[in-house]
Motif scaffolding. Structure first.
Motif, PDB file in Angstrom:
ATOM      1  N   GLY A  51       2.230  -7.698   2.048  1.00  0.00           N
ATOM      2  CA  GLY A  51       0.897  -7.115   2.212  1.00  0.00           C
ATOM      3  C   GLY A  51       0.351  -7.316   3.608  1.00  0.00           C
ATOM      4  N   GLY A  52       0.534  -8.502   4.165  1.00  0.00           N
ATOM      5  CA  GLY A  52       0.075  -8.774   5.524  1.00  0.00           C
ATOM      6  C   GLY A  52       0.785  -7.913   6.551  1.00  0.00           C
ATOM      7  N   SER A  53       2.069  -7.704   6.365  1.00  0.00           N
ATOM      8  CA  SER A  53       2.822  -6.834   7.279  1.00  0.00           C
ATOM      9  C   SER A  53       2.309  -5.405   7.200  1.00  0.00           C
ATOM     10  N   TYR A  54       2.060  -4.943   5.991  1.00  0.00           N
ATOM     11  CA  TYR A  54       1.524  -3.599   5.825  1.00  0.00           C
ATOM     12  C   TYR A  54       0.169  -3.461   6.512  1.00  0.00           C
ATOM     13  N   TRP A  55      -0.696  -4.459   6.323  1.00  0.00           N
ATOM     14  CA  TRP A  55      -2.020  -4.434   6.952  1.00  0.00           C
ATOM     15  C   TRP A  55      -1.911  -4.396   8.464  1.00  0.00           C
ATOM     16  N   ASN A  56      -1.030  -5.221   9.028  1.00  0.00           N
ATOM     17  CA  ASN A  56      -0.870  -5.242  10.483  1.00  0.00           C
ATOM     18  C   ASN A  56      -0.440  -3.882  11.015  1.00  0.00           C
ATOM     19  N   VAL A 105      -3.594  -5.204  -1.716  1.00  0.00           N
ATOM     20  CA  VAL A 105      -4.652  -6.211  -1.802  1.00  0.00           C
ATOM     21  C   VAL A 105      -4.714  -6.790  -3.217  1.00  0.00           C
ATOM     22  N   GLY A 106      -4.567  -5.933  -4.219  1.00  0.00           N
ATOM     23  CA  GLY A 106      -4.609  -6.397  -5.604  1.00  0.00           C
ATOM     24  C   GLY A 106      -3.464  -7.330  -5.951  1.00  0.00           C
ATOM     25  N   SER A 107      -2.263  -7.012  -5.472  1.00  0.00           N
ATOM     26  CA  SER A 107      -1.128  -7.896  -5.758  1.00  0.00           C
ATOM     27  C   SER A 107      -1.273  -9.221  -5.013  1.00  0.00           C
ATOM     28  N   THR A 108      -1.847  -9.160  -3.809  1.00  0.00           N
ATOM     29  CA  THR A 108      -2.108 -10.398  -3.065  1.00  0.00           C
ATOM     30  C   THR A 108      -3.142 -11.246  -3.802  1.00  0.00           C
ATOM     31  N   ALA A 109      -4.205 -10.600  -4.270  1.00  0.00           N
ATOM     32  CA  ALA A 109      -5.249 -11.328  -5.014  1.00  0.00           C
ATOM     33  C   ALA A 109      -4.674 -11.980  -6.256  1.00  0.00           C
ATOM     34  N   THR A 110      -3.875 -11.237  -6.988  1.00  0.00           N
ATOM     35  CA  THR A 110      -3.307 -11.746  -8.236  1.00  0.00           C
ATOM     36  C   THR A 110      -2.350 -12.912  -7.989  1.00  0.00           C
ATOM     37  N   SER A 111      -1.419 -12.722  -7.059  1.00  0.00           N
ATOM     38  CA  SER A 111      -0.433 -13.782  -6.812  1.00  0.00           C
ATOM     39  C   SER A 111      -1.097 -15.018  -6.215  1.00  0.00           C
ATOM     40  N   SER A 112      -2.064 -14.813  -5.338  1.00  0.00           N
ATOM     41  CA  SER A 112      -2.763 -15.950  -4.740  1.00  0.00           C
ATOM     42  C   SER A 112      -3.569 -16.707  -5.797  1.00  0.00           C
ATOM     43  N   ASN A 152     -12.194   4.332  -3.048  1.00  0.00           N
ATOM     44  CA  ASN A 152     -12.000   5.208  -1.892  1.00  0.00           C
ATOM     45  C   ASN A 152     -10.656   5.927  -1.933  1.00  0.00           C
ATOM     46  N   ASN A 153      -9.985   5.868  -3.072  1.00  0.00           N
ATOM     47  CA  ASN A 153      -8.695   6.532  -3.288  1.00  0.00           C
ATOM     48  C   ASN A 153      -7.614   6.080  -2.303  1.00  0.00           C
ATOM     49  N   GLU A 154      -7.690   4.844  -1.881  1.00  0.00           N
ATOM     50  CA  GLU A 154      -6.666   4.236  -1.019  1.00  0.00           C
ATOM     51  C   GLU A 154      -5.762   3.399  -1.924  1.00  0.00           C
ATOM     52  N   TYR A 155      -4.930   4.079  -2.708  1.00  0.00           N
ATOM     53  CA  TYR A 155      -4.198   3.398  -3.773  1.00  0.00           C
ATOM     54  C   TYR A 155      -3.118   2.446  -3.265  1.00  0.00           C
ATOM     55  N   LEU A 156      -2.495   2.767  -2.142  1.00  0.00           N
ATOM     56  CA  LEU A 156      -1.490   1.860  -1.603  1.00  0.00           C
ATOM     57  C   LEU A 156      -2.148   0.571  -1.110  1.00  0.00           C
ATOM     58  N   LEU A 157      -3.282   0.704  -0.433  1.00  0.00           N
ATOM     59  CA  LEU A 157      -4.035  -0.485  -0.023  1.00  0.00           C
ATOM     60  C   LEU A 157      -4.506  -1.266  -1.238  1.00  0.00           C
ATOM     61  N   CYS A 158      -4.928  -0.554  -2.266  1.00  0.00           N
ATOM     62  CA  CYS A 158      -5.365  -1.198  -3.506  1.00  0.00           C
ATOM     63  C   CYS A 158      -4.228  -2.021  -4.104  1.00  0.00           C
ATOM     64  N   LEU A 210     -11.962 -13.479  -4.264  1.00  0.00           N
ATOM     65  CA  LEU A 210     -12.722 -12.612  -3.358  1.00  0.00           C
ATOM     66  C   LEU A 210     -11.905 -11.409  -2.891  1.00  0.00           C
ATOM     67  N   PHE A 211     -10.579 -11.500  -2.966  1.00  0.00           N
ATOM     68  CA  PHE A 211      -9.739 -10.366  -2.608  1.00  0.00           C
ATOM     69  C   PHE A 211      -9.928  -9.189  -3.567  1.00  0.00           C
ATOM     70  N   LEU A 212     -10.570  -9.436  -4.684  1.00  0.00           N
ATOM     71  CA  LEU A 212     -10.856  -8.333  -5.605  1.00  0.00           C
ATOM     72  C   LEU A 212     -11.913  -7.386  -5.041  1.00  0.00           C
ATOM     73  N   ILE A 213     -12.723  -7.854  -4.086  1.00  0.00           N
ATOM     74  CA  ILE A 213     -13.728  -6.979  -3.468  1.00  0.00           C
ATOM     75  C   ILE A 213     -13.058  -5.837  -2.705  1.00  0.00           C
ATOM     76  N   PRO A 214     -12.160  -6.120  -1.741  1.00  0.00           N
ATOM     77  CA  PRO A 214     -11.493  -4.998  -1.082  1.00  0.00           C
ATOM     78  C   PRO A 214     -10.563  -4.216  -2.019  1.00  0.00           C
ATOM     79  N   THR A 215     -10.067  -4.873  -3.049  1.00  0.00           N
ATOM     80  CA  THR A 215      -9.249  -4.147  -4.037  1.00  0.00           C
ATOM     81  C   THR A 215     -10.092  -3.074  -4.710  1.00  0.00           C
ATOM     82  N   TYR A 216     -11.292  -3.438  -5.110  1.00  0.00           N
ATOM     83  CA  TYR A 216     -12.211  -2.491  -5.745  1.00  0.00           C
ATOM     84  C   TYR A 216     -12.561  -1.344  -4.798  1.00  0.00           C
ATOM     85  N   TYR A 217     -12.924  -1.677  -3.560  1.00  0.00           N
ATOM     86  CA  TYR A 217     -13.303  -0.636  -2.598  1.00  0.00           C
ATOM     87  C   TYR A 217     -12.138   0.288  -2.263  1.00  0.00           C
ATOM     88  N   SER A 218     -10.946  -0.244  -2.179  1.00  0.00           N
ATOM     89  CA  SER A 218      -9.802   0.620  -1.903  1.00  0.00           C
ATOM     90  C   SER A 218      -9.537   1.553  -3.084  1.00  0.00           C
TER      91      SER A 218
END
Length: 127
Positions: A61-66, A31-38, A22-28, A11-19
């Motif tokens: 990724g969580g630290s970056y999000w916070n 989130v994408g690396s979190t989705a893959t590793s998880s 929306n040209n939010e490549y760092l967020l992509c 399901l983490f691929l959903i925000p990966t796609y939206y990022s």
């Protein structure tokens, strides 16, 4: 392998796609690396290397999000979704350490909260 956590990792691929759109490549990336590793870890939870990879990518990724979420004050209301997810994470950790199978459901809710928060945030939806 835990199918519920494999599914919630996907399901983490959903925000990966939206990022990405929306040209939010760092967020992509985060989130994408979190989705893959998880996904890789929960597909083979006996692999110690995948566990370490998952822990590292999720913590970075969580630290970056916070940091990113706290700096952007217009999303304060949706931070409660993230905080609830963190609370579920701590419950899942507690129950896992005490060999209670309910930990899986708390971890699943943690994943869902992170997916919902990041999707709201990336799409700039104000609650």
């Amino acid at each position: 392998m835990n199918k519920l956590l494999v599914l919630s990792s996907c399901l983490f691929l959903i925000p990966t796609y939206y990022s990405f759109i929306n040209n939010e490549y760092l967020l992509c990336y985060f989130v994408g690396s979190t989705a893959t590793s998880s996904f890789l870890y929960w597909s083979n939870s006996n692999n110690n290397f995948l566990l370490k990879l998952d822990l590292i990518t999720c913590r970075i990724g969580g630290s970056y999000w916070n940091i990113h979420a706290f700096l952007n004050n217009k999303y304060n209301k949706c931070l409660y979704i993230l905080y609830f997810g963190y609370m579920c994470y701590f419950f899942s950790d507690y129950f896992y350490k005490h060999n209670k199978k309910i930990w899986v459901y708390f971890h699943f809710i943690f994943h869902l909260c992170c997916v919902i928060f990041s999707t709201i945030y990336i799409n700039k939806i104000q609650l």
